[in-house]
Design an enzyme around this catalytic site. Structure first.
Site, PDB file in Angstrom:
ATOM      1  CE  LYS A  99     -10.732  -0.420 -19.960  1.00 46.40           C
ATOM      2  NZ  LYS A  99     -11.564  -1.191 -18.992  1.00 46.40           N
ATOM      3  CB  SER A 180     -12.657  -4.197 -21.168  1.00 47.09           C
ATOM      4  OG  SER A 180     -12.725  -3.472 -19.952  1.00 47.09           O
ATOM      5  CB  SER A 204     -12.510  -5.091 -17.155  1.00 48.68           C
ATOM      6  OG  SER A 204     -13.451  -5.478 -18.115  1.00 48.68           O
TER       7      SER A 204
END
Ligand SMILES: *[C@@H]1O[C@H](CO)[C@@H](O)[C@H](O)[C@H]1NC(C)=O
Ligand SMILES: *[C@@H]1O[C@H](CO)[C@@H](O)[C@H](O)[C@H]1NC(C)=O
Ligand SMILES: *[C@@H]1O[C@H](CO)[C@@H](O)[C@H](O)[C@H]1NC(C)=O
Length: 505
Positions: A99, A180, A204
């Site tokens: 990420k 996310s 997330s």
């Protein structure tokens, strides 16, 4: 392109990639192929780079590829050829996608999807990246995300960032990928990477895992170091794997857990939970046998009228029983309405206050950056409002965070409230019923886990009437990863729900 056109193009792409020998290989399969000299890391990286080139213009799961990935692959191949000890480690020579909030001290940027951090220079690799590099894993690149891990504004779309654009769900392109950690989930789902790593504050990892039909592990807070990861809220944040199978996720977890001097308080405290002999020993086909699993129907087992999901989840409960689990049905988490409301529980107040402190500390730690504080980021967003699409989505959470002033009376009361809700709710239910885990559909239980710092694993469980994936979530008390791995692996082996992406319009 019209949706049907897009669909045809994607079908063509899909059929191209399915011919390829490395389609959806697990870490175990890749290691066997390495050992039998049928594959090397260079070929593997070249394969993923090719898939990224083909699929990423539509899916937008990858933000940057590492210009040194092939160099790292060649080094892994040389080490394997020379039989150096670390080449026997599970993740050696395996490409990992991170990420974009996870710092790497290399040619890759670390920006949380925002132009404000483009070109910033981090002081060092994130703690978990050091562990990955030590194991010989290859950093393949950075994945897209909901900008600032979904903490800029309540209106920003899930899976969207100014740098990365809108990430797409590879099963149903018009469905949300959820965030996310959208990019990691999208990318492994579509086989643009072997394995990936995301972060969770509240949902997330679990939510994108559910929506992209992949496995996500949200570790106990502190089990994995948060150092060098662009923060949201340090008392809630945790870093964990997103992969296609439970065993792949466990190999990654095994590599990234443990003490890190730069996040020493949390990682020292949680290292008591790391089992002797590591986590892979819990990948047992009969892992469900004798496990006491709580079923919290209200408010989690709720599906829309006419949905196939009622029946699918009833069947899953039946499968759990059939595999030897003992289900304790119709349990209640006291205070669940309050817990599920971040304003009422105090989670929102704590998160915004902690965010301001933590993001300012992160920005200050950078070796180079054009923004040095939350104040600077807000000013940047206003100045480059077209670039950051401030007119569309605003920055209300940033502004609320900017208005806080440390951990004062209000925040202390909120922390106490969260602790009380956890004690009287989830913990009490777990202890009184002697539960090993709780089962629930999707990621809806995430606020319970967020405020308690608890772990969970999401496993592919279903596709709804429209073909959108749905996960099943097994959660437990702090440090219960070994049990959750046994349960998740047992469920996965018994059901084998996951299929390759359908690319429906
Ligand atoms: C990082 O960002 C810079 C722009 O500041 C860009 O030139 C560079 O290509 C980016 N790095 C990678 C690996 O994409
Ligand atoms: C769902 O369907 C039932 C019976 O078919 C109906 O009584 C109920 O009102 C419906 N609920 C919703 C929320 O539409
Ligand atoms: C959440 O809690 C706040 C404060 O307690 C309340 O004002 C709000 O209406 C609640 N939201 C929902 C959706 O119930």
């Amino acid at each position: 392109m019209t949706p049907p056109m897009l669909f045809l193009v994607l079908l063509a792409l899909l059929s191209l990639s399915t011919c390829h020998a490395h389609k959806e290989a697990t870490i175990r399969e890749l290691r066997i192929a390495f050992n039998q000299n049928r594959l090397n890391s260079r070929q593997l990286v070249e394969f993923y780079l090719g898939e990224i080139k083909k699929l990423n213009p539509i899916l937008k799961g990858v933000l940057e590829v590492n210009p040194d990935a092939l160099y790292e692959a060649d080094r892994a191949d040389r080490e394997r050829g020379a039989n150096v000890p670390r080449s026997l480690v599970d993740l050696h020579g395996i490409p990992v996608l991170l990420k974009d909030s996870i710092a790497t001290k290399d040619k890759l940027n670390t920006t949380s999807g925002s132009f404000a951090l483009l070109g910033s220079i981090v002081p060092r690799d994130a703690g978990i990246v050091s562990k990955l590099r030590k194991s010989g894993a290859i950093i393949l690149g950075k994945a897209t995300l909901s900008e600032w891990s979904n903490f800029r504004s309540l209106s920003t779309p899930s899976g969207w960032s100014p740098r990365g654009g809108q990430g797409k769900n590879p099963y149903v392109l018009s469905a949300t990928p959820c965030g996310s950690s959208s990019g990691p989930a999208i990318s492994v789902a579509a086989n643009m990477a072997a394995v990936s790593i995301g972060t969770e504050t509240d949902g997330s990892i679990l939510c994108p895992a559910s929506f992209n039909s992949v496995v996500g592990i949200k570790p106990t807070v502190g089990l994995t170091s948060r150092a060098g990861v662009i923060p949201v809220s340090p008392s809630l944040d945790t870093i964990g794997p997103i992969c296609r199978t439970v065993s792949d996720a466990v190999y990654v977890l095994e590599t990234i857990v443990g003490f890190d001097y730069n996040d020493r308080d949390a990682t020292k405290k949680a290292s008591q939970y790391i089992p002797y002999g590591g986590y892979t020993q819990f990948l047992k086909a009969d892992g469900l046998k004798g496990k006491r699993i709580g079923v919290v129907r209200n408010p989690f087992f709720v599906f829309s009228n006419g949905s196939n999901l009622h029946q699918v989840f009833e069947n899953h409960l039946q499968t759990l029983r059939h595999e030897g689990a003992i289900l304790i049905d119709n349990l209640e988490i006291k205070g669940i309405t309050t817990i599920s409301n971040a304003t009422a529980s105090g989670e929102a107040a704590v998160a915004i206050a902690e965010f301001k402190i933590a993001i300012n500390a992160y920005l200050k730690s950078l070796v180079g950056s054009s923004v040095r504080s939350l104040t600077d980021i807000i000013a940047f967003n206003n100045k480059f409002s077209d670039l950051e699409k401030i007119k569309n989505f605003g920055q209300d959470i940033f502004l609320a965070a900017e208005g806080t002033n440390g951990i004062g009376d209000l925040e202390k009361a909120a922390i106490a409230n969260m602790a009380r809700l956890t004690r009287e709710g989830y913990e009490k239910m777990m202890v009184e019923n002697r539960l090993d885990a709780v089962v629930s559909p999707r990621a809806d239980i995430s606020p319970v886990l967020a405020i308690g710092g608890f772990p969970a694993i999401s496993v592919p469980a279903a596709y709804d009437n429209k073909g959108v994936p749905v996960g099943i979530c097994f959660s437990g008390l702090k440090g219960s990863e070994p049990t959750l791995i046994e349960i998740s692996y047992g469920f996965e082996q018994a059901t084998n729900v996951r299929k390759i992406p359908t690319f429906l319009p």
